[in-house]
Design an enzyme around this catalytic site. Structure first.
Site, mmCIF file in Angstrom:
data_model
loop_
_atom_site.group_PDB
_atom_site.id
_atom_site.type_symbol
_atom_site.label_atom_id
_atom_site.label_comp_id
_atom_site.label_asym_id
_atom_site.label_seq_id
_atom_site.Cartn_x
_atom_site.Cartn_y
_atom_site.Cartn_z
ATOM 1 C CG HIS A 1 22.602 53.975 37.861
ATOM 2 N ND1 HIS A 1 21.856 55.596 37.733
ATOM 3 C CD2 HIS A 1 23.546 54.405 36.731
ATOM 4 C CE1 HIS A 1 22.883 56.525 36.417
ATOM 5 N NE2 HIS A 1 23.869 55.623 35.936
ATOM 6 C CE1 TYR B 1 24.691 62.336 31.685
ATOM 7 C CE2 TYR B 1 26.501 60.264 31.802
ATOM 8 C CZ TYR B 1 25.595 61.428 32.342
ATOM 9 O OH TYR B 1 25.653 62.221 33.660
ATOM 10 C CB SER C 1 29.339 60.560 34.337
ATOM 11 O OG SER C 1 29.441 59.724 34.356
ATOM 12 C CB SER C 2 33.620 57.597 36.332
ATOM 13 O OG SER C 2 32.723 57.127 36.561
ATOM 14 C CB CYS C 3 30.427 56.951 31.817
ATOM 15 S SG CYS C 3 29.618 58.374 31.253
ATOM 16 C CE LYS D 1 26.373 64.948 32.055
ATOM 17 N NZ LYS D 1 26.005 66.380 32.594
HETATM 18 P P1 GDP Z 1 27.074 51.389 34.564
HETATM 19 O O1 GDP Z 1 28.225 52.173 35.196
HETATM 20 O O2 GDP Z 1 26.815 52.847 33.557
HETATM 21 O O3 GDP Z 1 27.223 50.467 34.424
HETATM 22 O O4 GDP Z 1 25.765 51.849 35.164
HETATM 23 P P2 GDP Z 1 24.636 50.653 35.791
HETATM 24 O O5 GDP Z 1 25.138 50.998 37.182
HETATM 25 O O6 GDP Z 1 23.579 50.631 35.145
HETATM 26 O O7 GDP Z 1 25.271 49.125 36.213
HETATM 27 C C1 GDP Z 1 26.840 49.169 36.292
HETATM 28 C C2 GDP Z 1 26.839 46.845 36.681
HETATM 29 O O8 GDP Z 1 25.694 46.472 37.535
HETATM 30 C C3 GDP Z 1 26.595 47.064 35.267
HETATM 31 O O9 GDP Z 1 28.018 46.013 35.052
HETATM 32 C C4 GDP Z 1 25.006 46.131 35.498
HETATM 33 O O10 GDP Z 1 25.286 45.105 34.052
HETATM 34 C C5 GDP Z 1 25.536 45.693 36.418
HETATM 35 N N1 GDP Z 1 24.242 45.201 36.928
HETATM 36 C C6 GDP Z 1 23.056 44.483 37.680
HETATM 37 N N2 GDP Z 1 22.098 43.850 37.948
HETATM 38 C C7 GDP Z 1 21.280 45.614 37.801
HETATM 39 C C8 GDP Z 1 20.395 45.672 37.758
HETATM 40 O O11 GDP Z 1 19.545 45.298 38.151
HETATM 41 N N3 GDP Z 1 20.240 47.084 36.821
HETATM 42 C C9 GDP Z 1 21.687 48.126 36.635
HETATM 43 N N4 GDP Z 1 21.240 48.941 36.216
HETATM 44 N N5 GDP Z 1 22.172 47.230 36.401
HETATM 45 C C10 GDP Z 1 22.867 46.221 37.156
#
Ligand code: GDP
Length: 318
Positions: free
Chosen positions: A183, A140, A111-113, A144
């Site tokens: 996500h 995570y 993953s890119s993280c 990875k």
């Molecule tokens: P990340 O890429 O590991 O940070 O994974 P996420 O997809 O969970 O979150 C991406 C970004 O979207 C973060 O800045 C979250 O705060 C934002 N975000 C906004 N609304 C939501 C939501 O309803 N669910 C999640 N998971 N993230 C959200």
């Protein structure tokens, strides 16, 4: 008479997940491939003895390791032990058992993280382990990184052809729409859908809306993984991304538009933003001759159609 080439036997670990199921769909088009899968009841990948026995019995030509404990920003932050322990144990079992069974080729998915929080953008593969990680998903990411290093170690010590592919943020068919663990992209599809159905005026988006994310449709990723399986054989990770990113606010606007929601967006800044940006540099895979095909809006449209068809909306509120 021309000899019929032998079919390659490929074990897809994690075939029922979003990524694994997309890889199975992609490989099903190839008559030269026999796909092996095993349900959790048959082979629990956390059970070392079972994994060793299964791989010794089946001896696939190639393994694609798409099994992982995955989740969004809140899930990662809330269940650190699950994300670190389960991913470490799955990787250790599958990669170790692959080597023990004499399986010479394996594709590991990361993953890119895994790249540092403040890596120069777009993030090149050479950024790995050059700085601290984003704390919300370091559990995570550490697991990875260990998987990447295991592949590298088996390559260095035993000459195995184990490669590690790094996708950006993924979305698509069979995604997780549970608001507590999903996500952002599936979460917003569900939130907008429910708001539309209930006639609500607002949808809550977590964080400030300013973080940037790069989204790739899982069918593109599956195509990229199968491409790399046959065109890449190096110790270094290789990125497989969409090539451009959007802010979370822009993403929310696109989903709002696709779904025809006319209300407003409200930003809940008590929720974490996570890393500010993680656009990957995918020039190495591009130079090998691969590029994604599914645009973000088109991909979201197809996921929403799938969401409606599958009746995913029969969900409990989180
Ligand atoms: P990340 O890429 O590991 O940070 O994974 P996420 O997809 O969970 O979150 C991406 C970004 O979207 C973060 O800045 C979250 O705060 C934002 N975000 C906004 N609304 C939501 C939501 O309803 N669910 C999640 N998971 N993230 C959200």
């Amino acid at each position: 008479m021309t000899a019929v080439p032998a079919r390659r036997r490929i074990f897809v670990a994690g075939h029922s997940g979003m990524v694994g199921s997309a890889i199975v769909r992609r490989l099903s088009n190839d008559p030269g491939v026999e796909i092996l899968t095993a349900s959790r009841a048959e082979v629990d990948l956390r059970d070392q003895t079972r994994v060793h026995t299964y791989l010794a019995e089946t001896r696939p030509d190639i393994i694609i390791l798409a099994a992982a404990k995955v989740g969004g920003i809140l899930a990662n932050d809330t269940y650190p032990a699950d994300f670190l322990y389960e991913n470490l144990i799955i990787e250790t079992n599958v990669i170790g058992a692959a080597h023990a069974a004499g399986v010479d080729r394996l594709v590991f998915l990361g993953s890119s993280c895994i790249y540092p929080k403040f890596a120069p953008q777009p993030i090149a593969e050479s950024s790995l382990l050059t700085g601290p990680l984003e704390p919300t998903n370091e559990w995570y990411a550490i697991a990875k990184i260990a998987g990447i290093k295991l592949c590298e170690a088996f390559r260095k010590q035993h000459g195995r052809h184990y490669i590690s592919v790094m996708p950006c943020n993924l979305y698509g068919t069979n995604d997780n729409f549970d608001l507590k663990t999903s996500h952002v992209l599936p979460a917003l599809i569900r939130k907008f859908h429910e708001a539309k159905v209930a006639g609500q005026k607002e949808v809550v988006v977590w964080g400030t809306g300013t973080p940037l994310r790069e989204f790739l449709h899982v069918d593109d990723l599956a195509d990229g993984v199968v491409f790399l399986m046959d065109h890449y054989d190096g110790a270094e990770t290789i990125n497989c991304g969409a090539g451009s990113d959007v802010t979370i606010k822009e993403l929310a606007e696109i989903i709002k538009d696709v779904m025809g929601f006319s209300g407003t967006l409200v930003f809940d800044t008590t929720k974490p933003d996570g890393t500010p940006r993680k656009l990957m540099d995918s020039s190495r895979i591009a130079a090998l001759g691969w590029k994604p095909r599914i645009g973000l809006k088109q991909g979201i449209e197809s996921v929403y159609e799938w969401f409606l068809r599958e009746k995913v909306p029969v969900l409990t509120s989180a």
